[in-house]
Design an enzyme around this catalytic site. Structure first.
Site, PDB file in Angstrom:
ATOM      1  N   SER A  34       0.673  -1.180   0.094  1.00  0.00           N
ATOM      2  CA  SER A  34       0.197   0.094   0.034  1.00  0.00           C
ATOM      3  C   SER A  34       0.908   1.254   0.093  1.00  0.00           C
ATOM      4  CB  SER A  34      -0.937   0.009   1.211  1.00  0.00           C
ATOM      5  OG  SER A  34      -1.965  -1.038   1.129  1.00  0.00           O
ATOM      6  N   HIS A  65      -3.348   0.422  -4.522  1.00  0.00           N
ATOM      7  CA  HIS A  65      -2.818  -0.692  -5.353  1.00  0.00           C
ATOM      8  C   HIS A  65      -3.082  -0.329  -6.817  1.00  0.00           C
ATOM      9  CE1 HIS A  65      -1.780  -3.128  -1.839  1.00  0.00           C
ATOM     10  NE2 HIS A  65      -2.180  -2.465  -1.200  1.00  0.00           N
ATOM     11  N   HIS A  87      -5.604  -9.341  -1.589  1.00  0.00           N
ATOM     12  CA  HIS A  87      -5.882  -9.734  -0.130  1.00  0.00           C
ATOM     13  C   HIS A  87      -7.150 -10.527   0.041  1.00  0.00           C
ATOM     14  CE1 HIS A  87      -4.138  -5.668  -0.552  1.00  0.00           C
ATOM     15  NE2 HIS A  87      -3.466  -5.699   0.767  1.00  0.00           N
ATOM     16  N   TYR A  89      -8.983 -10.701   2.385  1.00  0.00           N
ATOM     17  CA  TYR A  89     -10.381  -9.767   3.106  1.00  0.00           C
ATOM     18  C   TYR A  89     -10.906  -9.042   1.763  1.00  0.00           C
ATOM     19  CZ  TYR A  89      -7.594  -5.217   2.592  1.00  0.00           C
ATOM     20  OH  TYR A  89      -6.768  -4.544   2.028  1.00  0.00           O
ATOM     21  N   GLU A  90     -10.438  -9.243   0.604  1.00  0.00           N
ATOM     22  CA  GLU A  90     -11.275  -8.799  -0.406  1.00  0.00           C
ATOM     23  C   GLU A  90     -12.134  -9.709  -0.849  1.00  0.00           C
ATOM     24  OE1 GLU A  90      -8.828  -6.320  -3.484  1.00  0.00           O
ATOM     25  OE2 GLU A  90      -7.083  -7.178  -2.277  1.00  0.00           O
ATOM     26  N   ALA A 117       2.748  -2.261   3.770  1.00  0.00           N
ATOM     27  CA  ALA A 117       2.694  -1.569   5.033  1.00  0.00           C
ATOM     28  C   ALA A 117       1.931  -2.156   6.133  1.00  0.00           C
ATOM     29  CB  ALA A 117       1.564  -0.523   4.640  1.00  0.00           C
ATOM     30  N   MET A 215      -1.933  -7.465   6.851  1.00  0.00           N
ATOM     31  CA  MET A 215      -3.246  -8.223   6.289  1.00  0.00           C
ATOM     32  C   MET A 215      -2.645  -8.957   5.127  1.00  0.00           C
ATOM     33  SD  MET A 215      -6.305  -5.621   7.004  1.00  0.00           S
ATOM     34  CE  MET A 215      -6.299  -4.465   8.662  1.00  0.00           C
ATOM     35  N   SER A 216      -1.385  -9.013   4.929  1.00  0.00           N
ATOM     36  CA  SER A 216      -0.897  -9.482   3.706  1.00  0.00           C
ATOM     37  C   SER A 216       0.261 -10.548   3.814  1.00  0.00           C
ATOM     38  CB  SER A 216      -0.516  -8.419   2.577  1.00  0.00           C
ATOM     39  OG  SER A 216       0.131  -7.755   3.005  1.00  0.00           O
ATOM     40  N   ASN A 239       1.919   3.021  10.880  1.00  0.00           N
ATOM     41  CA  ASN A 239       1.045   3.551  11.966  1.00  0.00           C
ATOM     42  C   ASN A 239       1.600   2.528  13.052  1.00  0.00           C
ATOM     43  OD1 ASN A 239      -0.633   1.767  10.210  1.00  0.00           O
ATOM     44  ND2 ASN A 239      -1.284   1.250  12.252  1.00  0.00           N
ATOM     45  N   HIS A 251      -6.804   4.033   7.108  1.00  0.00           N
ATOM     46  CA  HIS A 251      -6.249   3.977   6.044  1.00  0.00           C
ATOM     47  C   HIS A 251      -5.452   5.254   5.411  1.00  0.00           C
ATOM     48  CE1 HIS A 251      -4.669   1.285   2.751  1.00  0.00           C
ATOM     49  NE2 HIS A 251      -5.431   2.109   1.918  1.00  0.00           N
TER      50      HIS A 251
END
Length: 276
Positions: A34, A65, A87, A89-90, A117, A215-216, A239, A251
């Site tokens: 990201s 992306h 991802h 989650y997509e 990220a 998350m990746s 973060n 985000h």
């Protein structure tokens, strides 16, 4: 879950489509996380192909992306750059998330630089830090190798004791100072998302050894190792994770921090191309 025969057929179609359109086959793959897509601007003699045009490729749906494969040269290395990833989650399956890694494998790629990220858990980390991943925790509740083994692509039970190549990490650590990067290494924990973690989950992750969370990355690294690739992982701490600091997560913050350190990141990865 598709059969081994059907999966290999899809791989062959994607490979044939790409071979017809690129001047030379890549030796190194690079996945840009990201807000880190600017590295693709360094590629010379580039051929850019949209994900949506490649047979059986998923399509990126997340801000930051771009959704493009970029073929060409960086520091005289033949590379293929994923300008954006997929991802879990997509809504994609793990096989779909990692399909690009399999395509790289059948194109002849033998090494992968994967970036992301991440939220910082280690209190010594700060937003903007670049951290070399030395190991990971798969907390996603799924493994991309589940199901029939793709025996032509790798073993049933691949070894992950050195999932992130130690030789490549040593080479990366040797050049961090010249790029004004603290010589940090850390353990990356992968969660399924898309909700950010709770403070309780972050406390749990810290207790079990995680330094950053995202998350990746982990599905891609597992599949790359299954396929015999060397892997180097880099997290950009965008973060601090939930509960580390008294502020909410967004985000927008991720993208703003990635943009702020973009030049440092690009210079570092360019330097890696000279030593890996």
């Amino acid at each position: 879950m598709i059969s081994e025969k059907e999966y290999n057929s899809k791989l062959a179609e994607a490979r044939s489509y790409l071979i017809e359109r690129v001047p030379s086959l890549p030796e190194l793959g690079i996945i840009l996380g990201s807000g880190l897509g600017a590295f693709a601007d360094l590629v010379k003699d580039k051929v850019t192909i949209s994900y949506k045009d490649i047979p059986h490729f998923p399509v990126s749906t997340v801000e930051g992306h771009a959704g493009k494969l970029v073929f060409g040269k960086v520091e005289d290395r033949s590379v293929v750059v994923m300008q954006g990833r997929f991802h879990y989650y997509e809504g994609y399956t793990m096989q779909e998330v990692t399909f690009p890694i399999r395509v790289m494998q059948v194109l002849g790629v033998t090494g992968l630089v994967v970036t992301n990220a991440a939220g910082g858990i280690n209190p010594e980390f700060r937003p903007g830090d670049l951290i070399l991943i030395k190991d990971h925790l798969n907390m996603m509740g799924e493994n991309p190798l589940r199901g029939s083994n793709l025996s032509n692509l790798g073993p049933r039970f691949p070894d992950l004791s050195e999932g992130y190549n130690s030789e490549w990490r040593k080479k990366a650590l040797a050049i961090v100072q010249e790029h004004e990067i603290h010589p940090h290494e850390g353990v990356y924990a992968a969660m399924s998302g898309p909700s950010y973690e709770t403070p309780a989950e972050i406390r749990h992750l810290r207790v079990i050894g995680a330094d950053m969370v995202g998350m990746s990355t982990v599905p891609e690294v597992i599949v790359a190792n299954h396929g015999g690739m060397k892997v180097l992982g880099i997290s950009c701490v965008t973060n601090m994770a939930a509960g580390i600091l008294p502020q909410k997560l967004s985000h927008t913050e991720v993208m703003e921090t990635a943009e702020r350190v973009e030049k440092k990141f690009v210079n570092f990865v360019q330097g890696l191309m000279r030593v890996l």
